[in-house]
Design a protein around this motif. Structure first.
Motif, short mmCIF file in Angstrom:
data_model
loop_
_atom_site.label_atom_id
_atom_site.label_comp_id
_atom_site.label_asym_id
_atom_site.label_seq_id
_atom_site.Cartn_x
_atom_site.Cartn_y
_atom_site.Cartn_z
N LEU A 25 0.83 -1.21 0.00
CA LEU A 25 0.00 0.00 0.00
C LEU A 25 0.86 1.26 0.00
O LEU A 25 0.56 2.22 -0.69
N ALA A 26 1.94 1.25 0.75
CA ALA A 26 2.79 2.41 0.82
C ALA A 26 3.53 2.64 -0.49
O ALA A 26 3.71 3.77 -0.93
N SER A 27 3.94 1.59 -1.14
CA SER A 27 4.68 1.75 -2.38
C SER A 27 3.78 2.13 -3.54
O SER A 27 4.24 2.69 -4.53
N SER A 28 2.51 1.86 -3.43
CA SER A 28 1.60 2.25 -4.51
C SER A 28 0.86 3.53 -4.15
O SER A 28 -0.27 3.74 -4.56
N GLY A 29 1.47 4.41 -3.38
CA GLY A 29 0.84 5.66 -2.93
C GLY A 29 0.70 6.66 -4.06
O GLY A 29 1.17 6.47 -5.19
N THR A 30 0.06 7.75 -3.75
CA THR A 30 -0.19 8.79 -4.73
C THR A 30 1.08 9.59 -4.97
O THR A 30 1.81 9.90 -4.04
N ASN A 31 1.30 9.95 -6.23
CA ASN A 31 2.45 10.79 -6.57
C ASN A 31 2.06 12.24 -6.28
O ASN A 31 1.14 12.80 -6.86
N LEU A 32 2.76 12.88 -5.34
CA LEU A 32 2.39 14.22 -4.89
C LEU A 32 3.02 15.34 -5.72
O LEU A 32 2.69 16.50 -5.52
N THR A 33 3.88 15.02 -6.65
CA THR A 33 4.54 16.07 -7.44
C THR A 33 3.55 16.89 -8.27
O THR A 33 3.61 18.12 -8.24
N PRO A 34 2.63 16.29 -9.00
CA PRO A 34 1.67 17.12 -9.76
C PRO A 34 0.79 17.99 -8.86
O PRO A 34 0.49 19.13 -9.19
#
Length: 94
Positions: free
Chosen positions: A11-20
């Motif tokens: 779950l942690a590795s498939s988290g949301t990408n916060l850069t955008p």
């Protein structure tokens, strides 16, 4: 590894990408803040203009009141002279 650890890692590795999201916030937050400041400044300017118009009308009213008081003072002086003349006439007659 326990099954719970594997699930948490997945779950942690498939988290949301916060850069955008960060880029969007870095662009839109200052723009929205600037727009809010501009709108606030505009309405503040309008309030000051309305106050200036009101103060100008009050100033004009005060100037008219002073002029009227000067006229009234002149008329009162004339009336006092007439009353003095009538009193003098009454003293002379009676």
């Amino acid at each position: 590894m326990t099954p719970m650890t594997i699930t948490t890692t997945t779950l942690a590795s498939s988290g949301t990408n916060l850069t955008p999201i960060g880029v969007v916030l870095a662009i839109f937050v200052p723009i929205c803040a600037a727009a809010a400041v501009i709108v606030w400044s505009y309405f503040r300017l309008q309030r000051h203009r309305a106050d200036a118009v009101a103060m100008a009308s009050y100033r004009k009213l005060a100037e008219e009141a002073v002029a009227n008081m000067s006229d009234m003072r002149a008329e009162m002086t004339k009336l006092a002279e007439h009353v003095d003349a009538v009193e003098q006439l009454m003293r002379d007659v009676g």
